[in-house]
Design a protein around this motif. Structure first.
Motif, PDB file in Angstrom:
ATOM      1  N   THR A  50       0.829  -1.208   0.000  1.00 47.81           N
ATOM      2  CA  THR A  50       0.000   0.000   0.000  1.00 47.81           C
ATOM      3  C   THR A  50       0.864   1.259   0.000  1.00 47.81           C
ATOM      4  O   THR A  50       0.615   2.205  -0.763  1.00 47.81           O
ATOM      5  N   VAL A  51       1.898   1.287   0.836  1.00 41.57           N
ATOM      6  CA  VAL A  51       2.765   2.462   0.906  1.00 41.57           C
ATOM      7  C   VAL A  51       3.578   2.607  -0.379  1.00 41.57           C
ATOM      8  O   VAL A  51       3.684   3.695  -0.956  1.00 41.57           O
ATOM      9  N   GLY A  52       4.166   1.502  -0.847  1.00 37.59           N
ATOM     10  CA  GLY A  52       4.984   1.558  -2.057  1.00 37.59           C
ATOM     11  C   GLY A  52       4.198   2.013  -3.265  1.00 37.59           C
ATOM     12  O   GLY A  52       4.639   2.892  -4.021  1.00 37.59           O
ATOM     13  N   LEU A  53       3.017   1.458  -3.447  1.00 42.28           N
ATOM     14  CA  LEU A  53       2.210   1.834  -4.604  1.00 42.28           C
ATOM     15  C   LEU A  53       1.661   3.247  -4.457  1.00 42.28           C
ATOM     16  O   LEU A  53       1.513   3.974  -5.446  1.00 42.28           O
ATOM     17  N   GLY A  54       1.375   3.666  -3.219  1.00 42.50           N
ATOM     18  CA  GLY A  54       0.934   5.037  -3.014  1.00 42.50           C
ATOM     19  C   GLY A  54       1.987   6.050  -3.430  1.00 42.50           C
ATOM     20  O   GLY A  54       1.674   7.078  -4.045  1.00 42.50           O
ATOM     21  N   LEU A  55       3.251   5.758  -3.129  1.00 47.81           N
ATOM     22  CA  LEU A  55       4.342   6.636  -3.555  1.00 47.81           C
ATOM     23  C   LEU A  55       4.453   6.678  -5.077  1.00 47.81           C
ATOM     24  O   LEU A  55       4.677   7.739  -5.673  1.00 47.81           O
ATOM     25  N   VAL A  56       4.288   5.525  -5.700  1.00 52.06           N
ATOM     26  CA  VAL A  56       4.360   5.473  -7.163  1.00 52.06           C
ATOM     27  C   VAL A  56       3.256   6.322  -7.783  1.00 52.06           C
ATOM     28  O   VAL A  56       3.494   7.119  -8.697  1.00 52.06           O
ATOM     29  N   ARG A  57       2.022   6.155  -7.304  1.00 49.14           N
ATOM     30  CA  ARG A  57       0.900   6.912  -7.858  1.00 49.14           C
ATOM     31  C   ARG A  57       1.141   8.412  -7.733  1.00 49.14           C
ATOM     32  O   ARG A  57       0.890   9.172  -8.670  1.00 49.14           O
ATOM     33  N   PHE A  58       1.629   8.840  -6.567  1.00 45.19           N
ATOM     34  CA  PHE A  58       1.836  10.266  -6.349  1.00 45.19           C
ATOM     35  C   PHE A  58       2.948  10.803  -7.248  1.00 45.19           C
ATOM     36  O   PHE A  58       2.828  11.886  -7.830  1.00 45.19           O
ATOM     37  N   ALA A  59       4.016  10.039  -7.373  1.00 45.77           N
ATOM     38  CA  ALA A  59       5.124  10.473  -8.231  1.00 45.77           C
ATOM     39  C   ALA A  59       4.680  10.616  -9.677  1.00 45.77           C
ATOM     40  O   ALA A  59       5.029  11.592 -10.363  1.00 45.77           O
TER      41      ALA A  59
ATOM     42  N   PRO B  59       9.228 -11.997  -1.470  1.00 45.58           N
ATOM     43  CA  PRO B  59       9.015 -11.374  -2.784  1.00 45.58           C
ATOM     44  C   PRO B  59       7.973 -10.255  -2.751  1.00 45.58           C
ATOM     45  O   PRO B  59       8.114  -9.246  -3.456  1.00 45.58           O
ATOM     46  N   SER B  60       6.908 -10.418  -1.948  1.00 44.57           N
ATOM     47  CA  SER B  60       5.886  -9.377  -1.861  1.00 44.57           C
ATOM     48  C   SER B  60       6.471  -8.085  -1.297  1.00 44.57           C
ATOM     49  O   SER B  60       6.234  -6.993  -1.825  1.00 44.57           O
ATOM     50  N   VAL B  61       7.238  -8.203  -0.219  1.00 38.75           N
ATOM     51  CA  VAL B  61       7.851  -7.016   0.386  1.00 38.75           C
ATOM     52  C   VAL B  61       8.897  -6.423  -0.552  1.00 38.75           C
ATOM     53  O   VAL B  61       9.008  -5.197  -0.686  1.00 38.75           O
ATOM     54  N   ALA B  62       9.674  -7.286  -1.224  1.00 40.06           N
ATOM     55  CA  ALA B  62      10.691  -6.792  -2.158  1.00 40.06           C
ATOM     56  C   ALA B  62      10.063  -6.014  -3.306  1.00 40.06           C
ATOM     57  O   ALA B  62      10.595  -4.985  -3.744  1.00 40.06           O
ATOM     58  N   LEU B  63       8.932  -6.495  -3.811  1.00 39.82           N
ATOM     59  CA  LEU B  63       8.208  -5.782  -4.861  1.00 39.82           C
ATOM     60  C   LEU B  63       7.837  -4.371  -4.409  1.00 39.82           C
ATOM     61  O   LEU B  63       8.047  -3.388  -5.130  1.00 39.82           O
ATOM     62  N   SER B  64       7.314  -4.255  -3.210  1.00 45.94           N
ATOM     63  CA  SER B  64       6.885  -2.963  -2.693  1.00 45.94           C
ATOM     64  C   SER B  64       8.067  -2.038  -2.431  1.00 45.94           C
ATOM     65  O   SER B  64       8.009  -0.837  -2.728  1.00 45.94           O
ATOM     66  N   LEU B  65       9.142  -2.572  -1.858  1.00 46.98           N
ATOM     67  CA  LEU B  65      10.318  -1.751  -1.578  1.00 46.98           C
ATOM     68  C   LEU B  65      10.940  -1.223  -2.868  1.00 46.98           C
ATOM     69  O   LEU B  65      11.346  -0.053  -2.940  1.00 46.98           O
ATOM     70  N   ALA B  66      11.027  -2.071  -3.875  1.00 45.19           N
ATOM     71  CA  ALA B  66      11.606  -1.639  -5.147  1.00 45.19           C
ATOM     72  C   ALA B  66      10.795  -0.502  -5.750  1.00 45.19           C
ATOM     73  O   ALA B  66      11.344   0.519  -6.191  1.00 45.19           O
ATOM     74  N   SER B  67       9.476  -0.642  -5.746  1.00 44.99           N
ATOM     75  CA  SER B  67       8.620   0.418  -6.281  1.00 44.99           C
ATOM     76  C   SER B  67       8.742   1.690  -5.460  1.00 44.99           C
ATOM     77  O   SER B  67       8.839   2.800  -5.996  1.00 44.99           O
ATOM     78  N   GLY B  68       8.724   1.542  -4.128  1.00 47.74           N
ATOM     79  CA  GLY B  68       8.772   2.703  -3.258  1.00 47.74           C
ATOM     80  C   GLY B  68      10.066   3.485  -3.368  1.00 47.74           C
ATOM     81  O   GLY B  68      10.063   4.726  -3.364  1.00 47.74           O
ATOM     82  N   ILE B  69      11.184   2.785  -3.485  1.00 53.38           N
ATOM     83  CA  ILE B  69      12.482   3.462  -3.574  1.00 53.38           C
ATOM     84  C   ILE B  69      12.578   4.258  -4.884  1.00 53.38           C
ATOM     85  O   ILE B  69      13.029   5.404  -4.900  1.00 53.38           O
TER      86      ILE B  69
END
Length: 497
Positions: free
Chosen positions: A118-127, A168-178
């Motif tokens: 949720t946090v990672g994808l939220g950052l992506v959407r905002f960016a 893998p789920s957490v890694a997906l989110s971290l990669a997107s968020g960073i």
């Protein structure tokens, strides 16, 4: 002024995250046990539900309110920050309840993975919203391309090491968020310091409330079946269904979804500049282009279903995939027409009330048919329910959207697309028979090439220009001269209205 090179760069790069997820959904079937794969899919599914319901309306609201303005002013930026941060916070707050309802046996792991998503994808959407408002298409391309590579590397490495859904789920989110955080840091250097207004939020929420409800209704129509499958048959059955769903739907949406992200702001600007008449011509053209892309892909997938399953999936998945693909590809075409053509009319004209009405009955029917059919027939019932729900929802959206953006339905051009796809499909079936002794890869490569060539040839014979379909997809309805439409979606001075 047209910039075809920029357009193709943007389009190709925005394909990257979708292509990366498609590759992962296929590869992970070989790196995870079926049940763990199903849990990974559930994390992505539930995370997408929360994101779509809580934050997607903010993107639409921002693009709609900023249309025609130059730059993002400090007060507007501050309001956007508050709305985006608040929506993501609500998603995080809801995640524990959602996790306990979705996966009671492994709630803590599922919850952590869901919060990260949720946090990672939220950052992506905002960016991406900031870049879309600034019309920085090349920077969007760079961000999405880098994110795709990061996702592939992070998820691939962790899945190969752990064979579990959690890492893998957490890694997906971290990669997107960073990647998103890096983009945001660069964007904020070019923006004025945000100011946080005390007013304007009620108007935004009035705009967004129907979209939040309709997003939840959309979830019922498109993703609810996975939760029902999980309830009646467990995570392993979710994995079997999701693998078939990836093969059947992802290739159909692979090109049309990024194209929609590019053309929707143009539709908004066209509506602002020319009103419903100009926007209606735009809609007619996008309907034809969506049919060209989606129908062609659906016919090819339907004919080559056995070969696709044989090449892409392990043995345990193949029989289920072949049985499900006809239902999934049909539903994918229907839902693409709905999401990427008809629903845009509601957003553009700010008629979210009609959008809500168009979704209500199909969502209720979808929920009932999912429970009834899946409880009786398992994942095969999910495929049948998908057909019923998507057909009903597309018809409803079509009828109501034309009340706000009426346009001449280009029946003749759509019929030509269907004819070309039917002829190419017949040729592909003959090629499939001739190559029956070959490997799935040979059949796919040869059959796909033949289908593409025949399909393109008949489209051109019927008067379509492949180049214009790609460069001016909004001008394919037959009543808008392509030579007076620029890449911004607005006619230059002196163009015929």
């Amino acid at each position: 002024m047209r910039k075809p090179a920029d357009y193709f760069f943007y389009l190709a790069a925005t394909l990257a995250p979708r292509l990366a997820m498609f590759v992962l959904l296929i590869v992970l079937t070989r790196w995870m046990p079926v049940a763990e794969y199903g849990l990974f899919v559930l994390v992505v599914t539930v995370g997408e539900i929360l994101d779509t319901a809580l934050t997607n309306w903010i993107r639409i609201y921002s693009l709609r309110t900023e249309a025609g303005l130059n730059g993002l002013r400090p007060l507007r930026l501050g309001r956007l920050l508050v709305l985006s941060g608040g929506a993501t916070g609500i998603g995080v707050a809801l995640s524990w309840l959602v996790a306990t309802m979705t996966e009671p046996a492994r709630t803590f792991e599922f919850w952590i993975a869901l919060v990260a998503y949720t946090v990672g994808l939220g950052l992506v959407r905002f960016a991406i919203v900031l870049l879309q408002i600034a019309k920085r298409h090349s920077q969007i391309a760079i961000v999405e391309a880098v994110r795709a590579v990061a996702i592939l590397a992070a998820v691939g490495i962790t899945a190969d090491m752990t064979h579990s859904f959690f890492a893998p789920s957490v890694a997906l989110s971290l990669a997107s968020g960073i990647v998103a955080a890096a983009s945001l840091a660069a964007s904020f250097r070019t923006l004025a310091r945000p100011r946080f207004p005390t007013v304007g939020y009620l108007a935004a929420l009035r705009f967004g409330a129907p979209l939040i409800v309709t997003a939840l209704l959309t979830w019922v129509m498109t993703w609810f079946d996975r939760l029902v499958i999980n309830h009646f048959a467990g995570a392993a059955a979710v994995g079997l269904y999701a693998a078939a769903y990836a093969i059947g739907r992802q290739p159909i949406e692979l090109f049309i979804a990024p194209l929609n992200s590019y053309t929707f702001p143009m539709l908004v600007r066209r509506y602002a500049a020319e009103g419903p008449v100009g926007a209606g011509r735009f809609q007619a053209g996008m309907l034809v282009t969506t049919c060209v892309l989606c129908v062609g892909a659906a016919v090819a997938i339907a004919v080559l279903d056995t070969q696709l399953a044989g090449l892409l999936l392990p043995e345990a998945y193949r029989e289920h995939a072949v049985a499900l693909l006809p239902s999934i590809v049909f539903g994918a075409v229907m839902i693409s027409l709905k999401f990427f053509v008809f629903d845009n009319a509601f957003y553009t004209a700010k008629r979210n009330d009609l959008y809500l009405i168009s979704m209500a009955i199909p969502a209720v029917v979808g929920a009932v048919t999912s429970v009834v059919m899946i409880s009786r027939w398992g994942i095969d019932g999910a495929g049948l329910s998908f057909v019923v729900t998507t057909t009903l929802s597309t018809i409803s959206s079509f009828l109501l959207s034309r009340r706000v953006l009426p346009f001449r339905l280009p029946v003749a051009r759509i019929a030509l697309v269907l004819t070309a796809a039917g002829i190419a499909g017949g040729v592909l079936m003959a090629v499939e028979t001739m190559l029956a002794a070959g490997s799935p890869f040979v059949q796919l490569a040869a059959g796909g090439t033949v289908f593409g060539v025949v399909y393109a040839a008949f489209l051109m014979a019927f008067g379509f220009s492949i180049r214009s379909v790609l460069l001016t997809p909004w001008a394919q309805g037959g009543d808008e001269p392509e030579d007076v439409v620029d890449m911004a979606g607005v006619r230059p001075a002196g163009g015929r209205a």
